[in-house]
Structures are given as C-alpha cells and as structure tokens.
Write an enzyme that holds these catalytic residues in place. Sequence first.
Site: not given
Ligand SMILES: *Cc1c(COP(=O)(O)O)cnc(C)c1O
Length: 362
Positions: A103, A173, A197
Amino acid sequence: MKYGRIYNFSAGPATMPEPVLEEIRDEMMNYRGSGMCVMEMSHRSKVYQQIIDEAEQDLRDLMNIPDNYKVLFIQGGATLQFAMVPMNLMKNGVACYVETGSWSKKAIAEAKKYGEVHVVASSKDRNYSYIPNCDDLDIPDNADYVYICENETIHGVTWPKLPNTKGHILVSDQSSMFLSKPCNVSDYGLIYAGVQKNVGPAGMVVVIIREDLIREDLDPHVPIYMSYKTHADNGSMYNTPNCWAIYCCGKVFKYLKSIGGLEAMYKMNLDKAKVMYDFLDSSKMFKGTVDKEFRSLMNIPFVTESAELDAKVVAATKAAGFDNLKGHKSVGGLRASVYNAMPKDGVEALVDFLKDYEAKNG
Ligand SMILES: *Cc1c(COP(=O)(O)O)cnc(C)c1O
C-alpha cells in the site's frame, strides 16, 4: 453462530459487529419514525444532518480529536487519497515516503506524478517483513511531509512507534488499523482510513486533517472535488456523500464507545492476536512471515512449507466454515484478518482447527 453466519477473516470488506448489523436491520424499513430507510433519504434533510453530525461527534469523542482538526467523509476510498495527499500537501513539491509494503508502494507511485518523492527507508529487501529503523531519516529541509502506511494490510506489518519526522508533517494511511487502538491525533498532520477494513461498508474514507494544512492556494487545475477545502467548507456535503456508509460507520463509532472506547478495544485486539501468534510460534507446520516486533494486530499472514500445502489448508478451512483465509498473492500462504469486529471466539476456533489439522497431517 446466529443467522448461519460464519467466521469471516476477509481483509476487506470485512466482518462487522453483529449488534450493529442488527440495529441496521431494525431501522431498515423506517428509520426512527421518518417513514424511510436511510438509503432513501435526502442528504439535505434534518434527519440525515443529525446522522452525519453524530457520526462526526462520536468519532471525535472516540479519538479525542482536537478542535483544530477537521473530520471529512470523502468517497473514492483510500486509493483516492494517494493522489489527494500530494495534490493538497505538496507546497514545495517534495515529500518523503517510507516503503513498507504494497500500500505504501502504491501511494509512492501516485505521489511521483505530482512532485519529487524521496523514499527515505524501505523494507523491500526482505519482502516487507519488518519496519525499517526511522529514528534518523535523511529528510530534506523543504520536504512538505513524511508519509507512512501505519499497518500494511497485505504484508501484516505495523509500526511499534512512529518515525522521527524531524519536525515535518506526518501523514498516515491507517486504513487497516483505524480505531484498533488509541491514537494521539496531534502527532499527525493528516490521517486517513478507508472504512471497509475496520469500520463499515466500502466506498468511503475518513480524513482527519489539521486545519492549517487546508489550502486556499491550490493549483487551479486541481479538480474541485480533490481539494480538502471543498469538503471542509461544505461539511463533507459538497456533493451527495456516501450517506449509507456514514450512517453505518456512525453506528460502529457508537458501538465502540459503548464497549469502553479504544483502550478497551486495544486490549481485546492484543488478546485476540496473541491467541493466533502464540499458536504460530508453537506450531511446526505453520509459521508467521513477519519479524515479531512489527507484527500487525489486524492482519496475520502465515505460511506452511509449500504452496501446495497452503492451498490444501485454505480449502480445508473454507470447508470448515472459516472464510477468506487465502493469503494475498504477493505474500502467498494464508492470512487471517482479525479486525475489531472479529470475536476472540472466532480466532480460538480457527486455532483449534489448525492445531487439529496439524495433528492429523503433520
Ligand atoms: C485497502 C487499503 C487501501 C485501499 O483502499 P480502497 O478503499 O480500496 O481504495 C489503501 N491502504 C490500505 C492500508 C489498505 O488496507
């Protein structure tokens, strides 16, 4: 389990707290006397305004978000933030990124379109199985921010402590660890998290941004929708927001408050992950892929000695009612995502199953 539900170890979209799903069910046909489902409501209505206001307030309470931070609900998922962060925060056109897995790699690739990106540390040499030492990074003075992915969902690594940014703004993030433990918001300039998540349904990201980072002087080519100012000035309703996701997330925020907030949640998460890691450390057939001090509490990748055996175990778990344990192709093996809403019973049941599998096939 109730309703014929199974233990779902998906990395996202992922399992939700059952009491929240039940409440949503109960309000489905007629939300609190409004005569409508929340899906059918105008986002400009009083009844909906109360839903979004409460969601924001409950999140502020949970995380103790200081008053000089804005909370924004934006569409486009966490992926859109890979672009919005550099578009909005790169004043000098320079940023530092730490590469710790898939990511952060994606975020780096996107940021390179907008400016000069310094990858100041990386754990690529050992397939992202640890967090590099970030006590003394080589950060240029004119760097606009330092960027990290605080929990790498695919590789299962997390930061035991934040990097030393040497006074620069920290951007994180937090998608796959949002609300899994207490968070000192003032350590960051900007936090974002895709909610599917650890919180709610897909299609929305929560952005927590320090007010002074919201700019008036953006490049005029930046789309209106991509400016944080647009969302901040309009209470996350410049256009129709993801009304449904905001409603569901609001319920999860209230639920977390009701069980004792993030301290209590953190204790449960530590306790739950320990069940899994203790098993992996004692097993001969299965082993974790991450160095101990960087192990994620949320995403637990593990492998057997061969891809063939991995696949057999995945099939066996699925047949036994544990779903979504197949590891991501970049790591292989298996991965158990044990987010906030996964009960300890689920992890214990999985460990019992794996122990039994090992005893019979080891
Ligand atoms: C799943 C995830 C993303 C991407 O998320 P989307 O909502 O599919 O754009 C980005 N960063 C992390 C750490 C993730 O787990």
